[in-house]
Design an enzyme around this catalytic site. Structure first.
Site, mmCIF file in Angstrom:
data_model
loop_
_atom_site.group_PDB
_atom_site.id
_atom_site.type_symbol
_atom_site.label_atom_id
_atom_site.label_comp_id
_atom_site.label_asym_id
_atom_site.label_seq_id
_atom_site.Cartn_x
_atom_site.Cartn_y
_atom_site.Cartn_z
ATOM 1 C CD GLU A 88 -8.186 -3.250 -0.579
ATOM 2 O OE1 GLU A 88 -7.004 -3.084 -0.881
ATOM 3 O OE2 GLU A 88 -8.552 -4.039 0.313
ATOM 4 C CG HIS B 11 -2.056 -1.001 1.124
ATOM 5 N ND1 HIS B 11 -2.483 -1.556 -0.053
ATOM 6 C CD2 HIS B 11 -2.840 -1.563 2.096
ATOM 7 C CE1 HIS B 11 -3.464 -2.403 0.190
ATOM 8 N NE2 HIS B 11 -3.704 -2.436 1.485
ATOM 9 C CG HIS C 167 -7.968 -0.013 2.167
ATOM 10 N ND1 HIS C 167 -8.615 -0.639 3.202
ATOM 11 C CD2 HIS C 167 -6.951 -0.839 1.818
ATOM 12 C CE1 HIS C 167 -8.000 -1.784 3.469
ATOM 13 N NE2 HIS C 167 -6.988 -1.927 2.635
HETATM 14 C C1 GLA Z 1 -5.403 -4.950 2.133
HETATM 15 C C2 GLA Z 1 -4.445 -6.050 2.215
HETATM 16 C C3 GLA Z 1 -4.646 -6.735 3.501
HETATM 17 C C4 GLA Z 1 -4.509 -5.769 4.631
HETATM 18 C C5 GLA Z 1 -5.485 -4.701 4.513
HETATM 19 C C6 GLA Z 1 -5.310 -3.689 5.615
HETATM 20 O O1 GLA Z 1 -6.652 -5.415 1.873
HETATM 21 O O2 GLA Z 1 -4.529 -6.951 1.145
HETATM 22 O O3 GLA Z 1 -3.759 -7.771 3.623
HETATM 23 O O4 GLA Z 1 -3.255 -5.201 4.620
HETATM 24 O O5 GLA Z 1 -5.331 -4.107 3.266
HETATM 25 O O6 GLA Z 1 -5.024 -4.233 6.830
#
Ligand code: GLA
Length: 390
Positions: A355, A151, A225
């Site tokens: 997402e 991220h 997100h």
């Molecule tokens: C995304 C990732 C997860 C986690 C979330 C936040 O969805 O794929 O593994 O990191 O964000 O915790």
């Protein structure tokens, strides 16, 4: 090329309907007379309000915008992380509830935010070992998830302050957020100019439009997100019914890095091609759902990606996107240690994320759709969340 033309056409159409504030008022009055679009209790006017939302520890002021559409739906968005702080949606009786997880105050987001409501970038999802090769050079990114990059790194786009400006259209209100990610930030090459526009329409859609340009080739994979919970966060999300328009997904290793193959969902607990409660088979999926689905729409043009129905409230969300993938995350890492809005304890599976994105680790997977943006090109991506109740 096809994708770029199509998106250029979409933005041209959007530009055509920007009438400015006075036309906007006129449209509101005309449309308010039509009963079919009055879904929430009462009948309000479209509105954009800007307020202070506090200061970061270094004193930087943060602002929050409240968007209201003529059906009473409300979205609050702040300049820190371009975060969607709250989203009030009507149930089948017109009762509004906030349907995204988060905090009441800025401090919560600054201290501990597992990406609640945030814009994620420069690269949403994981890049294996935090490195990739581009034009013969090896780039090393911040490593913040085991041995991988997740991220956007340690200080991703979810933790920076964006510049914001209100957007008024004939049938919608919005906020445009701008951020310049400097050459070398979190290890990425190139100065990346990003613009994210959230728009709340009178047809009860929350649109998120992404644009970016660069002065050096760089990977870009922007996403949003939010953790949704259409019970108004009264209980976990396991009884929400999910449909994913995806026959395949990208299987992953222990560190959640794709193996590079595409697997069929058929006959597995990964299959959401027909609507299924999220919890119906979750026990068979180690760790819960945290997978990238390969959308049948293929990316490049708008196509239906997902539909979610919460049976008790009747709330429905349909997601359409130009992206080729969607990460379905079932809130597996929520563990009751976060006290969110109104002091509510967010237990495991208290929210789910959908997402829209390119596939994880694409910079190291030549067979995945490319995420490389070159100078002279414009990155464009659009995701629409359409809300209703039945
Ligand atoms: C995304 C990732 C997860 C986690 C979330 C936040 O969805 O794929 O593994 O990191 O964000 O915790």
């Amino acid at each position: 090329m096809k994708k770029i033309q199509r998106l250029a056409c979409l933005s041209a159409c959007a530009a055509l309907i920007i009438w400015g504030a006075s036309a906007c008022k006129k449209e509101t009055a005309t449309q308010a007379a039509k009963p079919e679009i009055t879904q929430a209790k009462g009948n309000v006017h479209m509105d954009i309000k800007k307020e202070a939302f506090g200061n970061l520890p270094d004193g930087t002021p943060v602002e929050i915008y409240t968007l209201t559409n003529q059906n009473g739906l409300k979205a609050r968005l702040m300049t820190y992380g371009a975060i969607l702080v709250s989203l009030e949606l009507p149930d089948r009786n017109g009762k509004l509830d906030d349907c995204v997880l988060g905090y009441d105050r800025l401090e919560g987001y600054v201290k501990n935010n597992p990406y609640f409501g945030a814009i994620v970038g420069r690269y949403g999802n994981r890049i294996a070992k935090g490195q990739f090769k581009l034009s013969g050079a090896l780039y090393k990114l911040a490593v913040n998830n085991g041995e991988n990059h997740l991220h956007g790194g340690i200080k991703g786009f979810d933790k920076v302050v964006w510049t914001a400006a209100p957007v008024k259209k004939a049938n919608a209100v919005g906020v445009k957020f701008i951020y310049l990610s400097k050459d070398g930030e979190e290890g990425y090459p190139g100065n990346l100019n990003c613009a994210i526009t959230y728009t709340l329409t009178n047809d009860n859609e929350l649109e998120i439009g992404y644009e970016a340009t660069t002065d050096k080739p760089t990977p870009v994979n922007l996403t949003h997100h939010s953790y949704f919970n259409f019970t108004g966060a009264r209980r976990d999300i396991l009884s929400h019914e999910l449909m994913l328009n995806a026959d395949r997904y990208t299987p992953v290793d222990k560190g959640l890095i794709p193996t590079g193959g595409l697997a069929s969902v058929k006959g597995t607990p990964m299959d959401f091609t027909t609507p299924m409660p999220i919890g119906s088979r979750i026990a068979q999926v180690e760790g819960g759902y945290d997978h990238n689905y390969v959308l049948n729409g293929g990316g490049g043009t708008m196509a239906l990606a997902a539909r979610v129905v919460e049976p008790d409230s009747g709330r429905v969300m349909e997601i359409s996107t130009t992206e080729p993938g969607i990460q379905f995350y079932s809130g597996n890492f929520l563990d009751g240690t976060i006290n969110g809005k109104s002091g509510k304890v967010y237990q495991k599976h208290f929210g789910f994320c959908l997402e829209t994105q390119h596939f994880p680790d694409s910079p190291n997977k030549p067979n995945f759709p490319s995420t490389i943006l070159n100078p002279g090109q414009t990155y464009k991506s659009l995701t629409v969340h359409k809300f209703s109740a039945k």
